[in-house]
Design an enzyme around this catalytic site. Structure first.
Site, PDB file in Angstrom:
ATOM      1  N   SER A  70      25.427 -28.626 -22.586  1.00  0.00           N
ATOM      2  CA  SER A  70      25.360 -27.629 -21.713  1.00  0.00           C
ATOM      3  C   SER A  70      24.787 -26.032 -21.493  1.00  0.00           C
ATOM      4  CB  SER A  70      27.304 -26.977 -22.548  1.00  0.00           C
ATOM      5  OG  SER A  70      26.884 -26.576 -23.858  1.00  0.00           O
ATOM      6  N   CYS A  71      23.948 -25.752 -20.435  1.00  0.00           N
ATOM      7  CA  CYS A  71      22.726 -24.472 -20.801  1.00  0.00           C
ATOM      8  C   CYS A  71      23.686 -24.016 -20.097  1.00  0.00           C
ATOM      9  CB  CYS A  71      22.238 -25.876 -20.079  1.00  0.00           C
ATOM     10  SG  CYS A  71      21.377 -26.667 -20.830  1.00  0.00           S
ATOM     11  N   THR A  72      22.569 -22.385 -19.511  1.00  0.00           N
ATOM     12  CA  THR A  72      23.165 -21.713 -18.287  1.00  0.00           C
ATOM     13  C   THR A  72      21.815 -21.017 -18.832  1.00  0.00           C
ATOM     14  OG1 THR A  72      25.089 -20.379 -19.864  1.00  0.00           O
ATOM     15  CG2 THR A  72      24.377 -18.888 -18.162  1.00  0.00           C
TER      16      THR A  72
END
Length: 541
Positions: A2-4
């Site tokens: 998960s990342c942004t």
């Protein structure tokens, strides 16, 4: 993983740079210590094998040097994540994306299948290699591309040939363009050029909301895709557009439409755009134009003002400040403060922001900003990637926890500050301000030192052909300083004298960074100790 991701077009940034930035967040229940390294051509593999999927790929014989932020512990592979190569092309890989059952049924992911039984047994089945993924992308793409557009084409061809075992988004940038590529099922992909005057927000969802298929199969000015995408969409009834509607929406066709998106993904896009466009819309309350659970938040939009590197750091550290959803805030209640997944989360491994500056000569045009650990409590620091080596403080991250490297020092600071947020944030903010100022001062000083070299040392052989002279480099800001072909860029960037200047600047900043980080650790350790349950106010002296 998960990342942004945040992408900033050159006309939307404060200084005309293209900026691609991303938090790499580890899976729940684990940390992945990170290193900041330089990969030289002689150290780049020629026969590559993925640790996770066992796929084997023959790589070209002429790689470029590049920076990378790999895992310090290689049990799951390299995971290079982000870097800049000698052609001043940057890459960020990857943003994990969502999809739907129709896509996976039409083009299944290419997953590794381990061997069953033993060789020679009647029921033996040999292993089947999987496709490529986040572990591999930077290593097998970045050393072989000379423009952002070439990055899309190379990764797209690899996806079509080998497939992938996961849905991912990947960013490429050079001084002129930013491209965003999204995988679609096991072998298909789409890519869109970020409009120069816009920014893009990407929170673990398939994000592109408009796609011009005519351009993708024509001039490819702003769109590219896998060779049979139109047939793939039609054959599998993937388009959800009603009759006469246009343009085509990949988000509807290829993306997810789940309740969990409204907890995990859409609130992050909502908060990012709320920050960059506070004047455009009503963002809060029952009459908001877009709420945190909205499914129609745009993929890209023009900001209300130009975006700075400090804005990049702030938004990728954010946790819904000034809303009822802030886990450290006083608004709302206990339920609202834990309702949505923050951007600045506890398990961020690192933040990388690659800035390609159009007003600098090619030799020091690229900057890679780095932060380690949980972003609300760390600082983002600039380093030049076109050097022979990186500072040990960021390079030599160990598996063992120690305050002697930047990664683990930030992990320790984050845990201490989270437990005593109100009591420690003043010290953190002072540290961030001090370190940020040191970073900008380093860039300015290094730029001035490079300017003083003048002539061919700065401009490369192309200067003689284009009648540049020494006066040219005395100007601090010049539009399109050095228009060059990619091979000329590479030759200029390899200037050993300039590389020495940039490496020394990196080392000097790393020494100052270590000193300031140790001061912060001292301060927050003492402050947090005063809140221990066995604290007693009466002193011995």
């Amino acid at each position: 993983m998960s990342c942004t991701t945040l992408l900033v077009g050159k006309d939307a940034s404060y200084d005309g740079s293209t900026i691609i930035a991303r938090n790499e967040d580890s899976c729940n229940g684990e940390f992945d210590p990170k290193q900041f390294v330089i990969v030289k051509p002689e150290d780049q593999p020629r026969a590559y094998k993925s640790v996770l999927s066992h796929v084997e790929i023959a790589l070209p014989d002429d790689p470029l040097q590049y920076s990378s932020v790999p895992n310090a512990i290689r049990k799951s592979g390299i995971w290079g994540e982000a870097g800049v190569n000698e052609a001043n092309v940057a890459m960020s890989a990857t943003e994990t994306l969502t999809t739907n059952e129709r896509v996976l049924g039409a083009d299944p992911l290419v997953e590794f299948a381990p061997a069953i039984g033993k060789p020679g047994d009647d029921d033996y089945e040999p292993e089947v290699a999987g496709g490529i993924g986040e572990e591999d992308f930077v290593t097998i793409v970045l050393p072989y591309i000379k423009t952002a557009r070439e990055g899309v084409a190379r990764l797209g061809a690899l996806l079509e040939q080998y497939g992938t075992y996961e849905m991912n988004g990947v960013a490429f940038s050079d001084v002129n363009e930013i491209w965003w590529l999204e995988t679609v099922g096991g072998h298909h992909w789409i890519a869109r050029r970020v409009p120069d005057d816009c920014y893009v927000t990407m929170p673990n969802q398939l994000g592109i909301d408009e796609f011009d298929l005519d351009d993708a199969f024509g001039e490819q000015r702003d769109y590219m895709c896998s060779a049979d995408l139109e047939e793939f969409i039609e054959r599998n009834h993937l388009s959800l557009a009603v009759e006469g509607a246009s343009p085509f929406s990949p988000r509807d066709a290829f993306g997810s439409h789940s309740d969990s998106d409204h907890v995990y993904n859409t609130p992050r896009a909502w908060y990012m755009q709320r920050y960059f466009n506070p004047l455009d819309e009503v963002w809060d309350g029952p009459d908001a134009d877009h709420k945190p659970d909205a499914d129609d938040i745009p993929w890209c939009r023009q900001p209300d003002r130009k975006i700075t590197m400090e804005d990049v750091k702030y938004i990728l550290s954010s946790h819904y400040q000034e809303t009822p959803y802030d886990p450290y805030g006083t608004r709302g209640d206990e339920a609202s403060r834990t309702r949505f997944r923050p951007i600045g989360i506890n398990r961020t491994n690192h933040l990388a922001a690659m800035q390609i500056r159009p007003y600098r000569p090619q030799v020091n045009r690229a900057v890679q900003w780095i932060a380690y650990g949980s972003n609300p409590f760390n600082a983002m620091v600039p380093f030049f990637p076109n050097v022979d080596d990186t500072p040990a403080y960021l390079r030599d991250t160990t598996a063992r926890v120690t305050s002697e490297n930047f990664y683990w020092a930030n992990r320790i600071i984050g845990v201490l500050c989270d437990a005593q947020h109100a009591q420690t944030m003043s010290a953190v903010e002072n540290y961030q301000l001090k370190v940020g100022g040191l970073g900008h001062a380093m860039l300015r000083a290094a730029d001035e030192q490079v300017n003083r070299l003048g002539g061919d040392a700065v401009l490369g052989a192309a200067a003689r052909e284009q009648d540049y002279d020494d006066e040219f480099v005395e100007d601090e800001l010049v539009e399109d300083v050095q228009p060059m072909e990619p091979d000329e860029i590479i030759a200029a960037v390899r200037n050993p004298e300039v590389r020495g200047i940039l490496a020394t600047a990196n080392e000097d900043l790393a020494r100052q960074l270590k000193r300031e980080t140790e001061k912060l650790l001292d301060t927050v350790l003492y402050t947090s100790s005063l809140a221990m349950k066995n604290h007693f106010a009466m002193s011995d002296n």
